[in-house]
Scaffold this motif. Structure first.
Motif, short mmCIF file in Angstrom:
data_model
loop_
_atom_site.label_atom_id
_atom_site.label_comp_id
_atom_site.label_asym_id
_atom_site.label_seq_id
_atom_site.Cartn_x
_atom_site.Cartn_y
_atom_site.Cartn_z
N ILE A 1 14.83 21.93 -30.10
CA ILE A 1 13.80 21.82 -29.07
C ILE A 1 12.61 22.72 -29.42
O ILE A 1 11.44 22.30 -29.34
N VAL A 19 10.39 21.20 -32.05
CA VAL A 19 9.54 20.12 -31.55
C VAL A 19 8.34 20.70 -30.79
O VAL A 19 7.20 20.26 -30.97
N ILE A 20 8.60 21.74 -29.97
CA ILE A 20 7.50 22.36 -29.22
C ILE A 20 6.49 22.98 -30.19
O ILE A 20 5.28 22.78 -30.08
N ARG A 25 4.18 20.55 -31.67
CA ARG A 25 3.12 20.13 -30.74
C ARG A 25 1.98 21.15 -30.70
O ARG A 25 0.80 20.81 -30.76
#
Lengths: 316, 328
Positions: B310, B313-314, B317
């Motif tokens: 997770i 992925v953050i 971004r």
């Protein structure tokens, strides 16, 4: 003639037809012995499949890429937490169930949080959250197997004239969800999002709120299944959800719901769940092992999807 | 200073920072971590995940993924071991014949899984999720059926000695395989026309079809490459375990996808670099090794893996956002 064409336009009827065919084959093999019992047992186990599949179906209907992979972990966590808190006390049955539902809500909110706020694709989001949830279950439970309250165990195994009470209850729930899907604004919105999310948003539908509700609802169904399954099987086990991932997807797909979203079918869930369980029974009666069962489940899913996808593209 | 850090982050991504953090934390947590022996161990253990992740990268590049890599490992291991032990039983003096025939048999069986996935995804247009999930059930069923759930023994001793435990000039043999495959994949992806097609198809399928790329063919090849690489890892793992088993590789689908994503491969397809995927896989094994040395319980280890995924992925971004702000 017209009846036949109508039949072929209703793919979910295949699931029931297949279930009946498999049942007859099993009964023929045993020369009719125990055919009634087989059906009764099939209803017992199909019930658990249907509970998780209803939630999964709503999620899948939301459109391509939407699927909840955290169902097995949610079942395990809800089962372990509620069993441990109830500690076998009959008066705790209702609070225990509310706790299971709460677990479902938390998991659903976690999933939606990952999907919406962090914009992670649902498959990866629910896959990673399932690892966190499963770990929480292992940490909380530490290998203990707490027995369910006796009244809960009695309720989940009770039968009226061979028909499990739980199955009757879930048939009722399925009927309610059928109405919810086809006759409420929420249900129609789910279908609209699945057919065209952009069009649904432009039409002023509350896309985000409906997505949120759907994922939470799916997790609550999974948690409820964990609760009753733990009651049924004499306690929660850490691997109790294992086979429900493939099963939930299989039941949804074989039941005539489109994987691409936007088209779903609740009666088909029952047909498909019965079919899958009766198939396993038949293979067991014929003396074939777990390997063949997994092989056939996978092949049937692929076959159904390939055929369904082919027929839809030719219609357009 | 802050600006330089930002620039470095945007250029290389979050992975080097994570690697550095892991090295510092685990060195502090355990005296045995930062030793030549342990780090060699980490590299040797990571060979299997590195190779599978390379395969997974192809699937992710085209915008899909392969959940059947675990099954591919199982099928390869079982078929390879069965073939090898059969041949070894018939011709006990010719160990190398058994090894070659068995390996070819195993890798061919694994590649068949890829062919099946390829047909489903490319020809029938089934979504990669359902197709690879269905195939993983089918493949696992076959593996269970073939073995009856028990490990397969009877492979030539040489197989394990050379490909599992052997060393050449002080370096474990599996590492040579990994390095060779990394180079081959790097060449394919960066220097061949087909390699660029993977990015094109993942970036925009419609545009690539309109530019004359055989999209279906590319997708078909994608799953075969993925399965073949996984199958090679499967044979190496079989050599290491000295048995053919149906239940190896259950955690591989998640770990390989995690390695790719931590290595900066986009889930939406079209973005990803070979060297970062290798680093991603190394990082995962490094963290697992460090957590074992620090005696962290296994259930917490899966939480850490999920959390890192997770986090990656953050970070990705944020990086894209920063990239846009730096260009202004």
């Amino acid at each position: 003639m017209k009846a036949i064409t109508t039949f072929f336009r209703q793919p979910w009827l295949f699931a029931f037809a297949a279930a009946i065919a498999v049942w007859i084959a099993t009964a023929a093999f045993t020369q009719g012995q125990g055919a009634g019992e087989v059906l009764s047992v099939a209803f017992t186990f199909a019930t658990f499949f249907v509970i998780v599949a209803i939630g999964q179906m709503f999620v899948v209907t939301l459109g391509p890429g939407n699927v909840d992979l955290s169902i097995p972990a949610t079942m395990t966590l809800a089962g372990t937490v509620s069993m441990k808190i109830m500690d076998g006390l009959n008066w705790m049955i209702l609070p225990g169930y509310l706790i299971a539902v709460a677990v479902g809500v938390v998991v659903g909110v976690l999933n939606v949080g990952l999907i919406r706020v962090l914009r992670i694709p649902p498959i990866i989001a629910t896959l990673s959250s399932s690892f966190i949830i499963q770990s929480a279950a292992i940490w909380y439970n530490r290998g203990l197997r707490v027995k369910p309250p006796t009244m809960l165990a009695d309720f989940t195994t009770a039968k009226i004239a061979g028909m499990p009470i739980l199955a009757l209850l879930v048939i009722l729930i399925a009927a309610v969800m059928h109405v919810v899907l086809n006759r409420t604004i929420y249900g129609r919105t789910v279908i609209a999002i699945g057919q065209n999310a952009r069009a649904a948003r432009l039409a002023g539908l509350e896309v985000n709120r409906v997505r949120f509700l759907t994922y939470v609802m799916c997790a609550v169904f999974a948690a409820s299944c964990g609760y009753v399954l733990a009651g049924f099987s004499g306690g929660a086990a850490l691997n109790m959800g294992q086979e429900y991932l493939l099963a939930s997807v299989a039941v949804v797909v074989i039941g005539g719901t489109s994987v691409a979203g936007g088209f779903s079918n609740i009666p088909g869930l029952w047909g498909a769940a019965l079919f899958l369980f009766l198939l396993v029974t038949m293979l067991n009666t014929f003396g074939l092992g777990a390997g063949v069962r997994l092989l056939l489940t996978g092949l049937i899913i692929i076959a159904v999807i390939t055929l369904a996808g082919g027929s839809r593209s030719s219609e357009r | 200073m802050a600006h330089t850090l930002k620039r470095i982050f945007v250029t290389v991504g979050v992975l080097p920072f994570l690697l550095l953090a892991a090295l510092v934390i685990f060195t502090l947590a355990s005296d045995n971590f930062l030793t030549v022996q342990n780090l060699t161990n980490v590299v040797r253990q990571s060979v299997y995940l590195v190779i599978v992740s390379l395969g997974q990268m192809f699937a992710l590049l085209t915008g899909g993924f392969d959940l059947s890599v675990g099954t591919t490992l199982a099928i390869t291991s079982v078929v390879g071991a069965l073939t090898m032990s059969t041949v070894a039983g018939m011709a006990p003096d010719m160990a190398w014949l058994a090894i070659v025939v068995g390996s070819i048999g195993g890798i061919a069986a694994g590649a068949t899984i890829g062919v099946a996935n390829g047909i489903g995804v490319a020809v029938f247009g089934v979504s990669p999720f359902i197709m690879t999930l269905g195939i993983s059930s089918v493949g696992f069923g076959i593996a269970l059926y073939l073995t009856g759930g028990t490990p397969v023994y009877g492979m030539p001793q040489t197989f394990g000695d050379v490909f599992g435990f052997g060393t050449l000039w002080g370096v474990p043999v599996p590492i040579y395989f990994a390095v060779l495959l990394i180079i081959v994949v790097w060449l394919i992806v960066n220097w061949t026309r087909l390699g660029r097609y993977f990015y094109a198809v993942g970036g925009n399928t419609k545009a690539s079809t309109l530019s004359g790329i055989n999209t279906k063919g590319v997708l078909f090849v994608t799953y075969i490459i993925c399965a073949t690489l996984t199958a090679i890892a499967g044979m190496l793992l079989t050599a290491r375990l000295d048995t053919g088993e149906a239940n190896i590789g259950a955690s591989m689908p998640l770990e390989s996808i995690a390695a790719c994503i931590i290595g900066g491969v986009s889930l939406r397809g079209g973005v990803g670099r070979v060297e970062n995927v290798v680093l991603g896989a190394l990082f995962i094994v490094l963290v697992q090794n460090g957590m074992n040395l620090a005696r962290i319980e296994s259930y917490l280890q899966t939480v850490v893996l999920g959390g890192l995924l997770i986090l990656a992925v953050i970070a990705d971004r944020i990086r894209i956002r920063m990239m846009a702000s730096l260009q202004d």
